[in-house]
Design an enzyme around this catalytic site. Structure first.
Site, PDB file in Angstrom:
ATOM      1  CG  LEU A   1      30.681 -26.057 -18.768  1.00  0.00           C
ATOM      2  CD1 LEU A   1      30.076 -24.852 -19.449  1.00  0.00           C
ATOM      3  CD2 LEU A   1      29.593 -26.985 -18.307  1.00  0.00           C
TER       4      LEU A   1
ATOM      5  N   GLY B   1      21.030 -40.699 -24.393  1.00  0.00           N
ATOM      6  CA  GLY B   1      21.452 -39.790 -23.337  1.00  0.00           C
ATOM      7  C   GLY B   1      20.377 -39.811 -22.257  1.00  0.00           C
TER       8      GLY B   1
ATOM      9  NE  ARG C   1      24.182 -21.403 -17.956  1.00  0.00           N
ATOM     10  CZ  ARG C   1      24.065 -22.716 -18.012  1.00  0.00           C
ATOM     11  NH1 ARG C   1      23.590 -23.282 -19.101  1.00  0.00           N
ATOM     12  NH2 ARG C   1      24.405 -23.463 -16.997  1.00  0.00           N
TER      13      ARG C   1
ATOM     14  CG  HIS D   1      26.471 -24.548 -22.709  1.00  0.00           C
ATOM     15  ND1 HIS D   1      27.273 -25.639 -22.441  1.00  0.00           N
ATOM     16  CD2 HIS D   1      25.568 -24.494 -21.693  1.00  0.00           C
ATOM     17  CE1 HIS D   1      26.874 -26.205 -21.302  1.00  0.00           C
ATOM     18  NE2 HIS D   1      25.840 -25.538 -20.851  1.00  0.00           N
TER      19      HIS D   1
ATOM     20  CG  HIS E   1      28.280 -21.946 -20.067  1.00  0.00           C
ATOM     21  ND1 HIS E   1      29.199 -21.392 -19.223  1.00  0.00           N
ATOM     22  CD2 HIS E   1      27.468 -22.703 -19.297  1.00  0.00           C
ATOM     23  CE1 HIS E   1      28.946 -21.805 -17.980  1.00  0.00           C
ATOM     24  NE2 HIS E   1      27.902 -22.601 -17.999  1.00  0.00           N
TER      25      HIS E   1
ATOM     26  CD  GLN F   1      22.338 -21.032 -22.225  1.00  0.00           C
ATOM     27  OE1 GLN F   1      22.512 -22.183 -21.849  1.00  0.00           O
ATOM     28  NE2 GLN F   1      21.490 -20.225 -21.649  1.00  0.00           N
TER      29      GLN F   1
ATOM     30  N   GLY G   1      16.746 -39.883 -23.879  1.00  0.00           N
ATOM     31  CA  GLY G   1      16.408 -41.140 -24.544  1.00  0.00           C
ATOM     32  C   GLY G   1      16.215 -42.275 -23.543  1.00  0.00           C
TER      33      GLY G   1
ATOM     34  NE  ARG H   1      20.436 -25.232 -21.101  1.00  0.00           N
ATOM     35  CZ  ARG H   1      21.282 -25.637 -20.148  1.00  0.00           C
ATOM     36  NH1 ARG H   1      20.843 -25.943 -18.952  1.00  0.00           N
ATOM     37  NH2 ARG H   1      22.576 -25.727 -20.388  1.00  0.00           N
TER      38      ARG H   1
ATOM     39  CG  PHE I   1      22.869 -23.273 -11.258  1.00  0.00           C
ATOM     40  CD1 PHE I   1      23.899 -23.711 -10.463  1.00  0.00           C
ATOM     41  CD2 PHE I   1      22.780 -23.773 -12.551  1.00  0.00           C
ATOM     42  CE1 PHE I   1      24.828 -24.629 -10.928  1.00  0.00           C
ATOM     43  CE2 PHE I   1      23.709 -24.692 -13.029  1.00  0.00           C
ATOM     44  CZ  PHE I   1      24.730 -25.120 -12.221  1.00  0.00           C
TER      45      PHE I   1
ATOM     46  CD  GLU J   1      24.829 -20.831 -14.312  1.00  0.00           C
ATOM     47  OE1 GLU J   1      24.872 -21.133 -15.525  1.00  0.00           O
ATOM     48  OE2 GLU J   1      23.824 -20.351 -13.776  1.00  0.00           O
TER      49      GLU J   1
ATOM     50  N   GLY K   1      18.781 -42.341 -29.642  1.00  0.00           N
ATOM     51  CA  GLY K   1      19.553 -41.529 -28.694  1.00  0.00           C
ATOM     52  C   GLY K   1      19.446 -42.122 -27.304  1.00  0.00           C
TER      53      GLY K   1
HETATM   54  C1  FAD Z   1      29.557 -29.704 -20.869  1.00  0.00           C
HETATM   55  C2  FAD Z   1      28.086 -29.578 -20.600  1.00  0.00           C
HETATM   56  C3  FAD Z   1      27.639 -29.398 -19.302  1.00  0.00           C
HETATM   57  C4  FAD Z   1      26.278 -29.289 -19.040  1.00  0.00           C
HETATM   58  N1  FAD Z   1      25.861 -29.110 -17.753  1.00  0.00           N
HETATM   59  C5  FAD Z   1      24.540 -29.053 -17.493  1.00  0.00           C
HETATM   60  C6  FAD Z   1      24.073 -28.945 -16.153  1.00  0.00           C
HETATM   61  O1  FAD Z   1      24.840 -28.941 -15.195  1.00  0.00           O
HETATM   62  N2  FAD Z   1      22.739 -28.880 -15.941  1.00  0.00           N
HETATM   63  C7  FAD Z   1      21.846 -28.922 -16.964  1.00  0.00           C
HETATM   64  O2  FAD Z   1      20.644 -28.866 -16.710  1.00  0.00           O
HETATM   65  N3  FAD Z   1      22.269 -29.027 -18.251  1.00  0.00           N
HETATM   66  C8  FAD Z   1      23.581 -29.106 -18.525  1.00  0.00           C
HETATM   67  N4  FAD Z   1      23.997 -29.225 -19.821  1.00  0.00           N
HETATM   68  C9  FAD Z   1      22.997 -29.442 -20.869  1.00  0.00           C
HETATM   69  C10 FAD Z   1      22.482 -30.858 -20.785  1.00  0.00           C
HETATM   70  O3  FAD Z   1      23.464 -31.700 -20.250  1.00  0.00           O
HETATM   71  C11 FAD Z   1      22.078 -31.393 -22.160  1.00  0.00           C
HETATM   72  O4  FAD Z   1      21.205 -30.513 -22.773  1.00  0.00           O
HETATM   73  C12 FAD Z   1      21.395 -32.746 -22.016  1.00  0.00           C
HETATM   74  O5  FAD Z   1      22.131 -33.630 -21.219  1.00  0.00           O
HETATM   75  C13 FAD Z   1      21.123 -33.362 -23.371  1.00  0.00           C
HETATM   76  O6  FAD Z   1      20.603 -34.648 -23.171  1.00  0.00           O
HETATM   77  P1  FAD Z   1      19.980 -35.449 -24.362  1.00  0.00           P
HETATM   78  O7  FAD Z   1      19.570 -36.763 -23.807  1.00  0.00           O
HETATM   79  O8  FAD Z   1      18.971 -34.627 -25.049  1.00  0.00           O
HETATM   80  O9  FAD Z   1      21.182 -35.650 -25.413  1.00  0.00           O
HETATM   81  P2  FAD Z   1      22.648 -36.306 -25.261  1.00  0.00           P
HETATM   82  O10 FAD Z   1      23.006 -36.619 -23.880  1.00  0.00           O
HETATM   83  O11 FAD Z   1      23.556 -35.463 -26.058  1.00  0.00           O
HETATM   84  O12 FAD Z   1      22.468 -37.714 -25.990  1.00  0.00           O
HETATM   85  C14 FAD Z   1      22.283 -37.808 -27.378  1.00  0.00           C
HETATM   86  C15 FAD Z   1      22.204 -39.262 -27.757  1.00  0.00           C
HETATM   87  O13 FAD Z   1      21.817 -39.356 -29.101  1.00  0.00           O
HETATM   88  C16 FAD Z   1      22.625 -40.288 -29.769  1.00  0.00           C
HETATM   89  N5  FAD Z   1      22.681 -39.909 -31.175  1.00  0.00           N
HETATM   90  C17 FAD Z   1      22.894 -38.682 -31.710  1.00  0.00           C
HETATM   91  N6  FAD Z   1      22.850 -38.744 -33.045  1.00  0.00           N
HETATM   92  C18 FAD Z   1      22.597 -40.027 -33.364  1.00  0.00           C
HETATM   93  C19 FAD Z   1      22.433 -40.728 -34.582  1.00  0.00           C
HETATM   94  N7  FAD Z   1      22.534 -40.130 -35.779  1.00  0.00           N
HETATM   95  N8  FAD Z   1      22.203 -42.061 -34.523  1.00  0.00           N
HETATM   96  C20 FAD Z   1      22.112 -42.702 -33.337  1.00  0.00           C
HETATM   97  N9  FAD Z   1      22.255 -42.090 -32.161  1.00  0.00           N
HETATM   98  C21 FAD Z   1      22.491 -40.771 -32.180  1.00  0.00           C
HETATM   99  C22 FAD Z   1      23.957 -40.229 -29.067  1.00  0.00           C
HETATM  100  O14 FAD Z   1      24.633 -41.445 -29.244  1.00  0.00           O
HETATM  101  C23 FAD Z   1      23.510 -40.023 -27.613  1.00  0.00           C
HETATM  102  O15 FAD Z   1      23.248 -41.266 -27.012  1.00  0.00           O
HETATM  103  C24 FAD Z   1      25.351 -29.344 -20.105  1.00  0.00           C
HETATM  104  C25 FAD Z   1      25.805 -29.534 -21.396  1.00  0.00           C
HETATM  105  C26 FAD Z   1      27.163 -29.617 -21.652  1.00  0.00           C
HETATM  106  C27 FAD Z   1      27.602 -29.772 -23.069  1.00  0.00           C
END
Ligand code: FAD
Length: 560
Positions: free
Chosen positions: A241, A13, A275, A339, A231, A229, A16, A374, A116, A244, A11
């Site tokens: 989305l 994101g 929320r 969400h 939203h 959750q 990761g 959250r 917020f 907020e 991952g």
């Molecule tokens: C529209 C939206 C707005 C948001 N706004 C906010 C905000 O303003 N403030 C806040 O605090 N939170 C916010 N959130 C929540 C927050 O953004 C997320 O919880 C957080 O960014 C998740 O990050 P992550 O690194 O855990 O996962 P992600 O960013 O989802 O990354 C997941 C990664 O895993 C990889 N992956 C998944 N499955 C596999 C697989 N099988 N094999 C290989 N790779 C895989 C993907 O390629 C990706 O790179 C928001 C969420 C959404 C949906």
């Protein structure tokens, strides 16, 4: 085996990449696996901001941040984990700033902070309404600068367990086809959320809970899976989305009578209540006939064109493109949408799971800092702080252990399983099952939960899992076989849905996102101030419980 590394992060994101950077800087050889390009991860869609008690907009400190988070979690968050998050958040945000994150500023040049929901002080640092985009670019720059290997467009499918510890990942190579095994001394799962379990969701198509299910399949327990959750402000019908941040800037929520109905639900905090509270208020208005075509209205008009252009530019664009509404002149139709998954892989405060060598961080993990609900802005902060901590611990462990061994039988078993799926010529296409799953989860396991509907959902999921056994992948090719990966994703989703329903039925109270107004309207701390834990045994979920860690704050009634 394709390659081996000290630390393999699944991952890319925010969680990761932050983990990978930390592990690299601690001296480990690190690689990342991602099924999509890192900067396309869902983190990049975050709009509103990231919470840290910087105290730039008003008096604030980590202790108040921690209290708000504990209360917001409806007392299901683990208070040791929350205190760590809130204490480390300010330095972690400054670190991002030093790496080049362009946060919005106050007039005197400090990082600006906006109010917020359910926060005692304006605490959310932001970069206009594209905070996640900014963070993910900054982190990717740091990954590139360190020349970390990224196995891009690799779909992780199975965790390798050998000698009672996790020693790698088996992936499907999306670009060239074929299974590739990457060995590692430690593996950090950072695969994000599972919002795609629902029809109306803010989550990207990639948010299918892969890592959560992969951990479950190797015997690791999941925590608080019933806690999804909703939203309160997602565009109808797409689920896109509306941040907020709009309410932070002063937007109102109105019903069909033009009434700011929150005065009847959260008279003090109004639009800035938490929320879960607002989602329930909206759903009640809609259910009782005071909605507008299944929505309520988010009114920004009184903020004026200038402020909307300056602070909520992206929101205006989304409304115009996806709802045909210009918020300068008209209110935006919104409704609750799935969400964020508070539940996930059970970890300690260093991201360690019960399986040696396996870590989890970000939305797929449950430390738990969010408990039953959250607070906006805390998820991005969790990805950074707990990404960092997992990376540090995983590197430390990897550097003091030497061997990686993947028995060839593990690879041949995986090959055989995949062949069986690809060789099947007849059966049902995955999309029909996926759509039914998402629609029924929305219907029967949404904002409000009823015993009979949850039971019904359990039966529906069981039937869908049976149909899944006969699913057919029509594309037999090896280049970008999305048909195959979507089938594998559906397998992950079905197991998670099963776990969620079992946990939801067992929690006979209303707490945070788990609202049962018809049979158990109150929170029951005596019986249920504890986490649901679920493991996969004999082909199905098995329920257990785990106490909540309390440090300073005893449960109180939660009002806003
Ligand atoms: C529209 C939206 C707005 C948001 N706004 C906010 C905000 O303003 N403030 C806040 O605090 N939170 C916010 N959130 C929540 C927050 O953004 C997320 O919880 C957080 O960014 C998740 O990050 P992550 O690194 O855990 O996962 P992600 O960013 O989802 O990354 C997941 C990664 O895993 C990889 N992956 C998944 N499955 C596999 C697989 N099988 N094999 C290989 N790779 C895989 C993907 O390629 C990706 O790179 C928001 C969420 C959404 C949906």
């Amino acid at each position: 085996m394709e390659a081996t590394h000290d630390v393999l992060v699944v991952g890319a994101g925010c969680a990761g990449m932050r983990a990978a950077i930390e592990a690299h800087d601690a001296g480990a050889d690190v690689a990342l696996v991602s099924k999509i390009h890192p900067t396309r991860s869902h983190s990049g869609a975050a709009e509103g901001g990231i919470n840290a008690a910087l105290g730039n907009a008003s008096e604030d400190n980590p202790e108040i941040h921690a209290y708000d988070t504990v209360k917001g979690s409806d007392y299901l968050g683990d208070q040791d984990a929350i205190e760590i998050l809130c204490n480390e958040a300010p330095d972690d945000v400054y670190q991002l700033e030093h790496w080049g994150a362009i946060f919005s500023r106050t007039d005197d040049g400090r990082i600006a902070q906006r109010p917020f929901g359910a926060a005692g002080a304006p605490r959310t640092a932001y970069a206009a309404d594209i905070t996640g985009h900014v963070l993910i670019q900054v982190l990717y720059e740091q990954v590139v600068k360190r020349q970390l290997q990224v196995y891009e467009e690799f779909f992780a499918w199975k965790l390798v367990v050998n000698d009672d510890r996790c020693q790698g990942v088996i992936c499907w190579d999306l670009l060239d086809g074929g299974l590739k095994t990457i060995g590692a001394k430690t593996v950090i799962v950072a695969t994000g959320g599972a919002g795609r379990l629902y029809t109306g969701t803010t989550n990207a198509y990639a948010c299918t809970g892969d890592g959560i299910s992969m951990a479950l399949r190797v015997g690791v327990p999941l925590k608080d899976m019933e806690m999804m959750q909703f939203h309160p402000t997602t565009l109808s019908p797409t689920g896109v989305l509306i941040t907020e941040g709009c309410r932070g800037e002063g937007a109102y929520l109105l019903n069909s009578e033009g009434e700011r109905f929150l005065k009847r639900y959260a008279p003090n905090a109004m639009e800035l209540a938490s929320r879960d509270v607002i989602s329930r208020a909206e759903q009640t208005e809609i259910d009782e006939g005071r909605g507008v075509d299944g929505n309520v209205l988010l009114d920004l008009r009184h903020l004026g064109a200038e402020r909307i252009h300056e602070r909520l530019h992206g929101t205006r664009e989304l409304s115009m493109v996806f709802a045909g509404v210009d918020p300068i002149h008209e209110p935006i139709p919104v409704r609750p949408g799935a969400h964020y998954h508070m539940g996930g892989v059970d970890t300690d405060v260093w991201g360690q799971t019960l399986l040696t060598g396996l870590y989890a961080a970000g939305e797929c993990a449950c430390v738990s800092v969010h408990g039953a609900n959250r607070l906006g802005g805390n998820a991005l902060m969790e990805t950074i702080t707990y990404g960092k901590r997992s990376g540090a611990h995983a590197a430390d462990w990897a550097l003091s252990h030497t061997t990686v061994e993947v028995p060839s039988s593990v690879e041949t078993d995986a090959e055989r399983e995949l062949r069986a799926l690809l060789d099947r010529e007849e059966g049902e296409r995955p999309w029909a099952i996926r759509d039914e799953l998402a629609a029924t989860m929305h219907e029967n396991f949404g904002v409000f939960r009823r015993e009979a509907e949850m039971e019904r959902q359990g039966e529906i999921v069981a039937a869908l899992r049976e149909r899944y056994e006969r699913v057919v992948v029509e594309d037999k090719g090896s280049v970008f076989n999305n048909d195959l990966t979507q089938a594998l994703e559906l397998g992950f989703l079905l197991e998670l849905a099963d776990c969620m329903v079992v946990c939801g039925l067992a929690r006979k109270e209303s707490r945070g996102a788990h609202a049962r107004p018809y049979d158990y309207p109150d929170r029951d701390d005596e019986s249920y101030m504890r986490h649901t834990m679920v493991t996969w045994e004999d082909g199905g979920p098995r329920l257990g419980w785990k106490p909540v860690t309390v440090t300073k704050w005893q449960p109180q009634e939660r009002t806003y």
